[in-house]
Design an enzyme around this catalytic site. Structure first.
Site, PDB file in Angstrom:
ATOM      1  N   LYS A 178      -7.712 -68.802   1.428  1.00 57.02           N
ATOM      2  CA  LYS A 178      -8.533 -67.972   0.549  1.00 57.02           C
ATOM      3  C   LYS A 178      -9.718 -68.738  -0.023  1.00 57.02           C
ATOM      4  O   LYS A 178      -9.733 -69.968  -0.068  1.00 57.02           O
ATOM      5  CB  LYS A 178      -7.667 -67.365  -0.555  1.00 57.02           C
ATOM      6  CG  LYS A 178      -6.771 -66.253  -0.027  1.00 57.02           C
ATOM      7  CD  LYS A 178      -6.059 -65.493  -1.120  1.00 57.02           C
ATOM      8  CE  LYS A 178      -5.312 -64.297  -0.517  1.00 57.02           C
ATOM      9  NZ  LYS A 178      -4.544 -63.542  -1.539  1.00 57.02           N
TER      10      LYS A 178
ATOM     11  N   ARG B 189       3.063 -66.254   2.556  1.00 58.49           N
ATOM     12  CA  ARG B 189       2.317 -65.480   3.556  1.00 58.49           C
ATOM     13  C   ARG B 189       1.174 -66.356   4.073  1.00 58.49           C
ATOM     14  O   ARG B 189       0.254 -66.694   3.327  1.00 58.49           O
ATOM     15  CB  ARG B 189       1.783 -64.198   2.905  1.00 58.49           C
ATOM     16  CG  ARG B 189       1.079 -63.251   3.863  1.00 58.49           C
ATOM     17  CD  ARG B 189       0.664 -61.978   3.126  1.00 58.49           C
ATOM     18  NE  ARG B 189       0.017 -61.023   4.009  1.00 58.49           N
ATOM     19  CZ  ARG B 189      -1.284 -61.017   4.302  1.00 58.49           C
ATOM     20  NH1 ARG B 189      -2.095 -61.915   3.737  1.00 58.49           N
ATOM     21  NH2 ARG B 189      -1.785 -60.125   5.133  1.00 58.49           N
TER      22      ARG B 189
END
Length: 271
Positions: free
Chosen positions: A217, A251
């Site tokens: 991210k 994840r």
């Protein structure tokens, strides 16, 4: 579907679990457009399984910052050529990354075991019933519209989770079928994201597994100055820090590296 759901639930708390990411979207921030065909999606899913992923999370709508929402018809059209065959071909459980009840119902009908809802059952009023009636497990992720740097973020998250859990209870979703996700990168400032990661253990009193999705991210890219596909080391560092504070499901895009890292982490943590 139920045996795969129970297979996954049975592993929760036994060790750190890896959820492999499979996006069948044209616009996801890391791998958009790569796995939209059945052949490419199946090959990637098999690769993630071979690399040790415990569950495959498939998404047909990008949830990256600034994404363009798509109607359920588009989401279903992206999944229909891929999901039924994938559910049959992959021995590991599959989760569906969606906030739409109609998509969840379809996915469950073709064998998906877990619904991963980035709006924690609160976006679509029919979602909790769809999960309950289908017998799926559910990931309840914290989210909010907009960012408020002055927000008491932990208090806000607890209020959000309390509402989501009330919706789950009303619909009849068993407590053992629920996983909480703090929603790193969603509706939070950089400092709030880091603070939440540092205080994950404050949510352990819910007596539910915690899932963290921080793979590649922009929060990490801003810290280390790397492009999307060069954020593995930063992702590993963040996930190991989260594991030390109680997270148990992760994840990720890079399954093999995380499986190896968590083997070492779990061995030390349980020594």
């Amino acid at each position: 579907m139920q045996h795969k759901r129970d297979q996954f639930i049975g592993l929760l708390g036994q060790r750190s679990l890896v959820m492999g990411i499979l996006n069948v979207t044209p616009d996801s921030f890391s791998d958009g457009g790569k796995f939209q065909s059945h052949e490419a999606a199946l090959a990637q899913a098999k690769r993630l399984v071979e690399d040790g992923a415990d569950i495959i999370d498939i998404g047909a709508e990008s949830t990256r910052p600034g994404h363009t929402p798509v109607p359920e018809e588009v989401e279903l059209a992206r999944l229909a050529p891929i999901l039924p065959g994938l559910a049959q071909a992959i021995e590991k459980p599959i989760s569906i990354d969606t906030s739409k009840a109609a998509v969840a119902r379809y996915a469950i009908s073709v064998g998906v075991a877990v619904v991963n809802d980035v709006w924690g059952l609160q976006k679509d009023p029919a979602m909790a019933d769809a999960v309950a009636e289908g017998g799926a497990a559910v990931v309840i992720m914290h989210n909010r519209d907009g960012v408020d740097p002055d927000l008491d973020v932990l208090g806000e998250m607890r209020r959000f989770f309390d509402l989501s859990l009330a919706l789950a209870d009303k619909a009849g979703i068993p407590h053992r079928h629920i996983i909480l996700d703090p929603g790193i990168g969603f509706g939070k400032t950089k400092d709030q994201n880091l603070f939440v990661l540092n205080r994950l253990d404050s949510f352990l009193d819910y007596d539910l597994p915690l899932l963290v999705g921080i793979s590649r991210k922009s929060l990490l890219g801003a810290m280390v100055g790397s492009e999307v596909e060069s954020r593995l080391v930063a992702t590993l560092a963040a996930n190991l820090a989260a594991a030390a504070r109680g997270a148990s499901v992760f994840r990720v895009h890079d399954a093999a590296e995380h499986v190896a890292a968590f083997k070492v982490f779990d061995a030390i943590a349980r020594a």
